[in-house]
Design an enzyme around this catalytic site. Structure first.
Site, PDB file in Angstrom:
ATOM      1  N   TYR A 259       0.856  -1.189   0.000  1.00 41.20           N
ATOM      2  CA  TYR A 259       0.000   0.000   0.000  1.00 41.20           C
ATOM      3  C   TYR A 259       0.886   1.232   0.000  1.00 41.20           C
ATOM      4  O   TYR A 259       1.892   1.287  -0.708  1.00 41.20           O
ATOM      5  CB  TYR A 259      -0.965  -0.062   1.190  1.00 41.20           C
TER       6      TYR A 259
ATOM      7  N   LYS B  32     -20.412 -20.508  -8.438  1.00 42.97           N
ATOM      8  CA  LYS B  32     -19.755 -20.375  -9.741  1.00 42.97           C
ATOM      9  C   LYS B  32     -18.297 -19.971  -9.543  1.00 42.97           C
ATOM     10  O   LYS B  32     -17.398 -20.469 -10.231  1.00 42.97           O
ATOM     11  CB  LYS B  32     -20.491 -19.313 -10.562  1.00 42.97           C
TER      12      LYS B  32
ATOM     13  N   GLU C  58     -24.759 -14.663 -15.837  1.00 45.41           N
ATOM     14  CA  GLU C  58     -25.321 -15.875 -15.233  1.00 45.41           C
ATOM     15  C   GLU C  58     -26.765 -15.651 -14.805  1.00 45.41           C
ATOM     16  O   GLU C  58     -27.101 -14.617 -14.201  1.00 45.41           O
ATOM     17  CB  GLU C  58     -24.476 -16.258 -14.011  1.00 45.41           C
ATOM     18  N   ASP C  59     -27.620 -16.628 -15.116  1.00 47.16           N
ATOM     19  CA  ASP C  59     -28.988 -16.703 -14.584  1.00 47.16           C
ATOM     20  C   ASP C  59     -29.780 -15.420 -14.810  1.00 47.16           C
ATOM     21  O   ASP C  59     -30.368 -14.840 -13.881  1.00 47.16           O
ATOM     22  CB  ASP C  59     -28.956 -17.058 -13.092  1.00 47.16           C
TER      23      ASP C  59
ATOM     24  N   ASP D  46     -25.119 -19.729 -19.474  1.00 37.91           N
ATOM     25  CA  ASP D  46     -26.381 -20.464 -19.613  1.00 37.91           C
ATOM     26  C   ASP D  46     -26.678 -20.763 -21.082  1.00 37.91           C
ATOM     27  O   ASP D  46     -27.269 -21.795 -21.404  1.00 37.91           O
ATOM     28  CB  ASP D  46     -27.545 -19.664 -19.022  1.00 37.91           C
TER      29      ASP D  46
ATOM     30  N   ALA E 181     -37.313 -23.731 -26.066  1.00 33.26           N
ATOM     31  CA  ALA E 181     -36.822 -22.665 -26.941  1.00 33.26           C
ATOM     32  C   ALA E 181     -36.330 -21.488 -26.112  1.00 33.26           C
ATOM     33  O   ALA E 181     -36.475 -20.333 -26.499  1.00 33.26           O
ATOM     34  CB  ALA E 181     -37.936 -22.222 -27.898  1.00 33.26           C
ATOM     35  N   GLY E 182     -35.715 -21.804 -24.978  1.00 34.49           N
ATOM     36  CA  GLY E 182     -35.139 -20.761 -24.139  1.00 34.49           C
ATOM     37  C   GLY E 182     -33.727 -20.420 -24.572  1.00 34.49           C
ATOM     38  O   GLY E 182     -33.271 -20.796 -25.661  1.00 34.49           O
ATOM     39  N   ALA E 183     -33.012 -19.723 -23.696  1.00 33.21           N
ATOM     40  CA  ALA E 183     -31.686 -19.218 -24.043  1.00 33.21           C
ATOM     41  C   ALA E 183     -30.726 -20.332 -24.419  1.00 33.21           C
ATOM     42  O   ALA E 183     -30.023 -20.256 -25.435  1.00 33.21           O
ATOM     43  CB  ALA E 183     -31.120 -18.418 -22.862  1.00 33.21           C
TER      44      ALA E 183
ATOM     45  N   ASN F 136     -33.193 -30.192 -15.842  1.00 31.07           N
ATOM     46  CA  ASN F 136     -32.688 -30.448 -14.494  1.00 31.07           C
ATOM     47  C   ASN F 136     -33.737 -30.102 -13.454  1.00 31.07           C
ATOM     48  O   ASN F 136     -34.457 -29.109 -13.619  1.00 31.07           O
ATOM     49  CB  ASN F 136     -31.420 -29.619 -14.243  1.00 31.07           C
TER      50      ASN F 136
ATOM     51  N   ASN G 160     -21.769 -27.919 -17.513  1.00 30.04           N
ATOM     52  CA  ASN G 160     -21.084 -26.729 -18.021  1.00 30.04           C
ATOM     53  C   ASN G 160     -19.701 -26.517 -17.423  1.00 30.04           C
ATOM     54  O   ASN G 160     -18.884 -25.781 -17.981  1.00 30.04           O
ATOM     55  CB  ASN G 160     -21.938 -25.479 -17.765  1.00 30.04           C
TER      56      ASN G 160
END
Length: 750
Positions: free
Chosen positions: A37, A92, A134-135, A160, A193-195, A285, A318
C-alpha cells in the site's frame, strides 16, 4: 440429515459462504505493507496511468472474472431476486477457482432494467479480465450479452447459453460418429426454446448441422413460419416451414432430440418413433425429459443418451467448459470469446473423450471398469484433470488464429504452465518427462499382461517417453488391448512361444553358485516376468525395467537385486519418495528397502538420493533426521545420523550441503535452522530428508501424503547398477508413466 439440511449447514458454517479473499504477496513486515500500500503502491499506479496495458502486469485483472446476475432465471428456482442468487454466484466462483485457478468477484445487481444492468457492467470493465453473465432470463439475456460484447474490450460470455451449447455440441460430434451419421444430414429436434436451446441450435449450425434440418418446439408446439409473428425475434430465427404439431410430431423420424425443457415430457413411444440409433440429450434439471432407463429400453438398437445428471452416463455439465474457456481467453488477453474459440473448445472436449481415462477419474465416480469411448462415454468427466491443459490451449490457439488475442503465447510452453497449476508434483514430473522424451530408451515392463501396464505402455509410446516392451503371453495382451479399444500393436516378449534366447543361461550364470540350477533358471525366466525383465536389462536388450504392480514390494525387488545388483561403487539400494506440497518439493529416503541402516548405509543412501534430486533439476540440501538436534541427545541411535553427516562432509565427492543429526522441523523451517542453529552447514531448508530407519521413513511419507496433503511420486529405486523401479501394488496408470520417465532419465545418465 437431508440434502437440503446438509446444504444449509455447509453454507452457514463459519465463515459463512464459500469464498474468501487471500493475499498473494508477503504482508509480514512494515516494509511488506509499505510495498503493498502506501507509499510503494503509487509507482505501479503511475506506470499504469502512463501505459494502461500494464494493468495486466501489476494487478490481478488478468486472472479476475466478474460473475454477474440479477437472479431472474436461477437454475431450477426461477426469478428469486439478486440477493437470493448470491449462493449460486459464489458457487460459480468456486468452480472457476477449483478447475481453472481463476479468481472471481460475484456481483448481484438488483435491477431488471436492461439499460441499468448493461451500464453497471460496462462501468466495471477496468476491474476485470472477463465477464460471465449468469442466470438472467430470456429474452433480456440475449440483448444484454450482445450489447456488452459490442461495448466492452474484454470477453463477455453468457454461460447459460453457450456453456450448454459447447458441451452438448461436443457430445453431438462424438454421438454422430458412433451412430455413423454425418452432421449435415442429421434431423435435430429441440424440446424447449429458451436461451440455452437457441444458443445450442446456433452452435450446432456452426458445427455443421443444416439450419433447415432443425425443428424447435416451445410450450405451444412446433415453431412454424405460420406462428412466427406470435414468438419473439430470437425464436423466430428457427421457425420451420413444416406443418404445425406438437413435440411428438416433430420427433417422428428425427435423428436427434435435444431436451432443454421440463421433466417427463417425452414418452417411450416418442423415442420409438425416431430414426435408427437415435441420439437423445435429455438435459432438463433435475429430472430429464425422459429417464435414462426408459429411453434405453424403448429401443432394440443403440440409443446414445446424455443428461444433466451425474448419476447417469454422459453428463452435460457446463463446468467442463466455462472455466477452461475463460482460462484460455484470459491468458492471451482476448477481446472476446468468439465462435472459433467455442468450436475449438467443443472439438477438444470431443477428442479428449477418445483418450485413455485416468484411474483417478474412474474411482471418483465409484467405478472399477475403465471408461472407454462409446455410447456410454461420449464426453469427459468434469473431474478429469486433463481438461485444463487440453481445452484451454485449444481456446487460446483459436483466439490467436482468429485475431481475438492481444498477446501471442507458445502453446506447448503454455500447456506445461497449465499442468503446473494442477500441483507442484505435475510441474516437477514435467521436467523429467521432457528429459525422457529428448532421448527415449527401451523399457521392459514386467507383468505385461496386466491391464494397467498395457494402458501405461500405450501412453508411454504415444507420448514418446520410451520404447515399451511388454513381458507376458501375447494372446492375453492382445485380448486386453482389443477389450480396451486401443489402437496399439506393442512389442511383446512371450517365452511361451518357445524361444529362450539365452535368457535362462544368463540367469544360471548369475545364480549357479547361489542355489539355482539350470532347470530352475529356465523355469524362472519362463514363468516370472520379474526375472525375465531383469535378465533383459542385464544383457542390454532393455535399458530399464518397471515391475511390482501385482507383487509385494520385497518379492518384486528380489529378482532385480539378484540379477542386476547395485552399482559398482554402491552396496545398498534405497527407495525414495518425492513429496510435492504447494510450493515445495522434498525427497524422502529410505522408505522401502533398508530396515535399520548404519551410518555408512545412510551416507550412501544420501548420495544416491541427491543424484535423483538433480534429475528433477533440484539442487540437493540434505538433512540427517533424528529426534535430537546436533548432539542434544547422545546415544547409539542419534550418533548414527550424526556420523553419517560427518562421513558425507569428509567425502571429497560430495558437492552438496549436508548436516545432522537434526529434528524434522529444524530441517525444514528456515527460522529454526538459521536462527537457532546459525552454525549449521545448511543455509536454506533441506530438500533431501534422510530417515534413521525404514519405520520412520515409511510412516513419515504416508502421514505427509494422507494428512499433510502432499502429492507423492515413487518409490524411486536408487543405487541399482542399471535402472529398475519397483511400483507399489495398486499404483495407477499415471504412476507407471511417471516412473517410466524416471527410469528413462536414469538410463540416459547411464
Amino acid at each position: 440429515m437431508s440434502l437440503e439440511d446438509d446444504a444449509l449447514e455447509y453454507h452457514r458454517t463459519d465463515p459463512p459462504g464459500k469464498i474468501e479473499i487471500a493475499t498473494t504477496k508477503p504482508t509480514n513486515t512494515q516494509r511488506d505493507l509499505s510495498l503493498a500500500y502506501s507509499p510503494g503502491v503509487a509507482r505501479p499506479c503511475e506506470v499504469i496511468a502512463e501505459s494502461p496495458e500494464d494493468v495486466y502486469t501489476y494487478t490481478a485483472k488478468g486472472n479476475l472474472v466478474c460473475v454477474v446476475s440479477n437472479g431472474t432465471a436461477v437454475l431450477g428456482l426461477g426469478d428469486i431476486g439478486a440477493a437470493a442468487s448470491k449462493p449460486v454466484m459464489e458457487g460459480k466462483g468456486v468452480l472457476f477457482k477449483r478447475f481453472a485457478d481463476i479468481d472471481v468477484f460475484d456481483i448481484e445487481l438488483d435491477t431488471t432494467d436492461t439499460e441499468e444492468f448493461v451500464r453497471a457492467v460496462e462501468l466495471m470493465e477496468p476491474t476485470f479480465g472477463g465477464v460471465n453473465l449468469e442466470d438472467i432470463k430470456a429474452p433480456e439475456c440475449f440483448e444484454i450479452e450482445e450489447r456488452l460484447r459490442d461495448s466492452m474490450s474484454i470477453p463477455v460470455f453468457h454461460d447459460d447459453q453457450h456453456g450448454t451449447a459447447i458441451i452438448s455440441g461436443a457430445a453431438l460430434l462424438n454421438a454422430a460418429e458412433l451412430a455413423g451419421k454425418e452432421l449435415s444430414e442429421l434431423s435435430v429436434v429441440f424440446s424447449g426454446a429458451g436461451a440455452s436451446a437457441l444458443a445450442s441450435a446456433r452452435f450446432y449450425v456452426s458445427l455443421g448441422v443444416r439450419r433447415e434440418n432443425i425443428t424447435m418446439c416451445d410450450s405451444s408446439g412446433i415453431i412454424t413460419e405460420s406462428r412466427a409473428e406470435e414468438v419473439n425475434e430470437y425464436k423466430r430465427e428457427f421457425a420451420s416451414d413444416r406443418e404445425e404439431g406438437g413435440l411428438a410430431d416433430a420427433m417422428e423420424g428425427a435423428d436427434v432430440l435435444v431436451g432443454l425443457s421440463i421433466a417427463g415430457i417425452v414418452s417411450q413411444e416418442m423415442v420409438r418413433s425416431m430414426a435408427e440409433n437415435p441420439i437423445i440429450f435429455a438435459m432438463a434439471n433435475p429430472d430429464p425429459e425422459i429417464t435414462y432407463e426408459d429411453a434405453k429400453v424403448a429401443r432394440e438398437d443403440t440409443v446414445i443418451m446424455a443428461t444433466g445428471r451425474s448419476d447417469y452416463p454422459n453428463q452435460v455439465n457446463n463446468v467442463i467448459g466455462f472455466p477452461f474457456i475463460f482460462r484460455g481467453a484470459l491468458d492471451v488477453r482476448a477481446t472476446e470469446i468468439n465462435e472459433a474459440m467455442k468450436i475449438a473448445c467443443a472439438e477438444a472436449i470431443a477428442d479428449l473423450a477418445k483418450q485413455d481415462v485416468p484411474d483417478a477419474v474412474v474411482k471418483a465416480y465409484g467405478g472399477d471398469e475403465p471408461l472407454q469411448f462409446g455410447p456410454e462415454y461420449i464426453i469427459p468427466k468434469p473431474v478429469d484433470p486433463r481438461v485444463l491443459f487440453e481445452l484451454s490451449p485449444a481456446v487460446a490457439q483459436a483466439a490467436m488464429d482468429s485475431g481475438a488475442a492481444r498477446k501471442e503465447i507458445d502453446i506447448e510452453a503454455y500447456r506445461e504452465e497449465l499442468e503446473a497449476r494442477l500441483g507442484k508434483s505435475r510441474e516437477m514430473m514435467r521436467v523429467v518427462l521432457n528429459k525422457a522424451k529428448s532421448e527415449p530408451k527401451r523399457l521392459a515392463l514386467a507383468e505385461g499382461e496386466d491391464e494397467k501396464m498395457i494402458r501405461a505402455a500405450y501412453q508411454i509410446e504415444e507420448e514418446g517417453i520410451a520404447e515399451p516392451v511388454l513381458l507376458g503371453e501375447r494372446a492375453d495382451i492382445e485380448r486386453t488391448i482389443a477389450r480396451l479399444g486401443l489402437e496399439y500393436e506393442p512389442e511383446v516378449v512371450d517365452l511361451s512361444e518357445g524361444r529362450l534366447d539365452g535368457y535362462a543361461d544368463a540367469l544360471y550364470e548369475k545364480r549357479k553358485r547361489k542355489g539355482i540350477t539350470r532347470s530352475e533358471a529356465e523355469d524362472l525366466v519362463r514363468t516370472d516376468s520379474n526375472y525375465l525383465g531383469s535378465v533383459l536389462v542385464e544383457r542390454g536388450e532393455a535399458d530399464a525395467m518397471l515391475t511390482g504392480l501385482t507383487h509385494h514390494y520385497p518379492t518384486a525387488l528380489r529378482p532385480p537385486l539378484q540379477v542386476i545388483g547395485t552399482a559398482e561403487d554402491v552396496n545398498y539400494a534405497a527407495g525414495v519418495y518425492m513429496l510435492a506440497f504447494q510450493n515445495q518439493v522434498v525427497f524422502l529416503a529410505d522408505a522401502t528397502v533398508n530396515q535399520n541402516p548404519d551410518e555408512e548405509v545412510l551416507a550412501e543412501v544420501t548420495k544416491q538420493t541427491a543424484k535423483l534430486a538433480r534429475r528433477f533439476n533440484v539442487e540437493p540440501r540434505a538433512a540427517m533426521l533424528s529426534y535430537s538436534n546436533f548432539g542434544s541427545v547422545d546415544n547409539e541411535g542419534t550418533r548414527k545420523p550424526r556420523d553419517a553427516a560427518r562421513l558425507l562432509r569428509e567425502d571429497p565427492t560430495v558437492d552438496f550441503p549436508v548436516d545432522g543429526e537434526m529434528q524434522a522441523d529444524t530441517a525444514v523451517v528456515e527460522e529454526i535452522l538459521t536462527g537457532t542453529y546459525e552454525f549449521s552447514e545448511l543455509e536454506e531448508p533441506a530438500n533431501v530428508l534422510v530417515f534413521p530407519n525404514l519405520e520412520a521413513g515409511n510412516i513419515a511419507y504416508k502421514l505427509l501424503q494422507r494428512l499433510g496433503g502432499a502429492e507423492a511420486t515413487g518409490p524411486m529405486l536408487v543405487g541399482m547398477d542399471k535402472p529398475v523401479h519397483v511400483l507399489q501394488r495398486g499404483d495407477e496408470v499415471k504412476d507407471i508413466v511417471n516412473l517410466a520417465a524416471v527410469a528413462v532419465v536414469d538410463a540416459q545418465e547411464e
